[in-house]
Design a protein around this motif. Structure first.
Motif, PDB file in Angstrom:
ATOM      1  N   VAL A 171      84.376   1.595  53.696  1.00 13.98           N
ATOM      2  CA  VAL A 171      83.206   1.217  52.902  1.00 13.98           C
ATOM      3  C   VAL A 171      83.472   1.481  51.419  1.00 13.98           C
ATOM      4  O   VAL A 171      83.190   0.635  50.562  1.00 13.98           O
ATOM      5  CB  VAL A 171      81.939   1.964  53.386  1.00 13.98           C
ATOM      6  CG1 VAL A 171      80.782   1.791  52.412  1.00 13.98           C
ATOM      7  CG2 VAL A 171      81.543   1.501  54.775  1.00 13.98           C
ATOM      8  N   VAL A 172      84.053   2.623  51.104  1.00 12.16           N
ATOM      9  CA  VAL A 172      84.373   2.949  49.709  1.00 12.16           C
ATOM     10  C   VAL A 172      85.425   1.984  49.164  1.00 12.16           C
ATOM     11  O   VAL A 172      85.343   1.565  47.994  1.00 12.16           O
ATOM     12  CB  VAL A 172      84.829   4.421  49.589  1.00 12.16           C
ATOM     13  CG1 VAL A 172      85.423   4.713  48.219  1.00 12.16           C
ATOM     14  CG2 VAL A 172      83.669   5.359  49.875  1.00 12.16           C
ATOM     15  N   SER A 174      92.283  -1.976  42.242  1.00 11.75           N
ATOM     16  CA  SER A 174      91.437  -1.802  43.415  1.00 11.75           C
ATOM     17  C   SER A 174      92.137  -2.438  44.600  1.00 11.75           C
ATOM     18  O   SER A 174      92.967  -3.331  44.404  1.00 11.75           O
ATOM     19  CB  SER A 174      90.044  -2.413  43.201  1.00 11.75           C
ATOM     20  OG  SER A 174      90.125  -3.805  43.071  1.00 11.75           O
ATOM     21  N   LEU A 208      83.558  -1.187  48.344  1.00 16.21           N
ATOM     22  CA  LEU A 208      82.710  -0.988  47.168  1.00 16.21           C
ATOM     23  C   LEU A 208      83.536  -0.937  45.889  1.00 16.21           C
ATOM     24  O   LEU A 208      83.112  -1.472  44.854  1.00 16.21           O
ATOM     25  CB  LEU A 208      81.877   0.287  47.315  1.00 16.21           C
ATOM     26  CG  LEU A 208      80.755   0.228  48.344  1.00 16.21           C
ATOM     27  CD1 LEU A 208      80.068   1.587  48.467  1.00 16.21           C
ATOM     28  CD2 LEU A 208      79.752  -0.858  47.996  1.00 16.21           C
ATOM     29  N   SER A 209      84.717  -0.332  45.939  1.00 15.77           N
ATOM     30  CA  SER A 209      85.565  -0.281  44.748  1.00 15.77           C
ATOM     31  C   SER A 209      86.016  -1.681  44.329  1.00 15.77           C
ATOM     32  O   SER A 209      86.095  -1.980  43.135  1.00 15.77           O
ATOM     33  CB  SER A 209      86.769   0.637  44.965  1.00 15.77           C
ATOM     34  OG  SER A 209      87.702   0.068  45.862  1.00 15.77           O
ATOM     35  N   VAL A 261      84.310  -4.509  44.974  1.00  8.94           N
ATOM     36  CA  VAL A 261      83.106  -5.187  44.476  1.00  8.94           C
ATOM     37  C   VAL A 261      82.789  -4.728  43.052  1.00  8.94           C
ATOM     38  O   VAL A 261      82.502  -5.544  42.166  1.00  8.94           O
ATOM     39  CB  VAL A 261      81.906  -4.944  45.425  1.00  8.94           C
ATOM     40  CG1 VAL A 261      80.600  -5.403  44.816  1.00  8.94           C
ATOM     41  CG2 VAL A 261      82.155  -5.623  46.763  1.00  8.94           C
ATOM     42  N   ILE A 262      82.851  -3.425  42.816  1.00 12.20           N
ATOM     43  CA  ILE A 262      82.574  -2.878  41.476  1.00 12.20           C
ATOM     44  C   ILE A 262      83.593  -3.400  40.470  1.00 12.20           C
ATOM     45  O   ILE A 262      83.232  -3.809  39.361  1.00 12.20           O
ATOM     46  CB  ILE A 262      82.564  -1.335  41.519  1.00 12.20           C
ATOM     47  CG1 ILE A 262      81.343  -0.835  42.281  1.00 12.20           C
ATOM     48  CG2 ILE A 262      82.607  -0.742  40.113  1.00 12.20           C
ATOM     49  CD1 ILE A 262      81.401   0.647  42.641  1.00 12.20           C
TER      50      ILE A 262
END
Length: 172
Positions: free
Chosen positions: A133-134, A157, A137-138, A140-141
């Motif tokens: 999940v992290v 990333s 998210l990294s 996406v960010i």
């Protein structure tokens, strides 16, 4: 472009048959159609999250073992995959001699999501799979920041490569 529609179709077919078999109510009081949509999203998300986690020697293998460990007594497929992953990590620990690639990471993500859907509560999957999940998210960010501000937040990333470029050894 080619992978995502195929992932969606396979996940949709799985979700159609898995929704009535799930041991817990997936989306309370919303009916089968929304369950199928939600489970399709979970499957595609899991497959891609596990794929983003792959890339460092033994990382995805170790993470997948941890994700599947709570289901070892409930899901025979999870128990079998843990055994296979333990054998695989023997050859994939640093320095890796065998590489998993998309086929392996997609299969592991699909099996993990399927096991949580069928044998546990699907809402526990993001907690068990916090590292994938992290990783997602990294990404996406990073993409959102670069597209909106023209600046990167991470050196690279997914986040495990940021740590690697920041000087952390791959084994850590």
């Amino acid at each position: 472009r080619e992978k995502f529609p195929l992932q969606f179709l396979v996940a949709l077919a799985f979700a159609w048959f898995a929704a009535p078999l799930a041991t817990h109510e997936v989306v309370p009081s919303f009916g089968r159609v929304l369950d199928v949509i939600w489970l399709t999203f979970v499957m595609v998300g899991s497959v891609n999250a596990f794929n983003f986690t792959d890339g460092l020697d033994g990382l995805l293998t170790g993470v997948a073992i941890i994700v599947l460990l709570p289901l070892i007594a409930l899901s025979p497929t999870s128990a079998l995959l843990i055994a296979v992953l333990l054998g695989f990590i023997w050859f994939n620990a640093h320095p890796a001699r065998v590489f998993m690639g998309d086929m392996g990471s997609h299969a592991i993500g699909a099996i993990a999501a399927g096991a949580y859907i069928l044998y546990a509560d699907v809402w526990l999957l993001p907690l068990a799979a916090i590292i994938p999940v992290v990783a997602v998210l990294s990404v996406v960010i990073q993409v959102a920041s670069f597209k909106t501000r023209g600046k990167r937040i991470f050196k690279m990333s997914p986040i495990q490569h940021h740590f690697e470029l920041s000087g952390w050894p791959e084994t850590h």
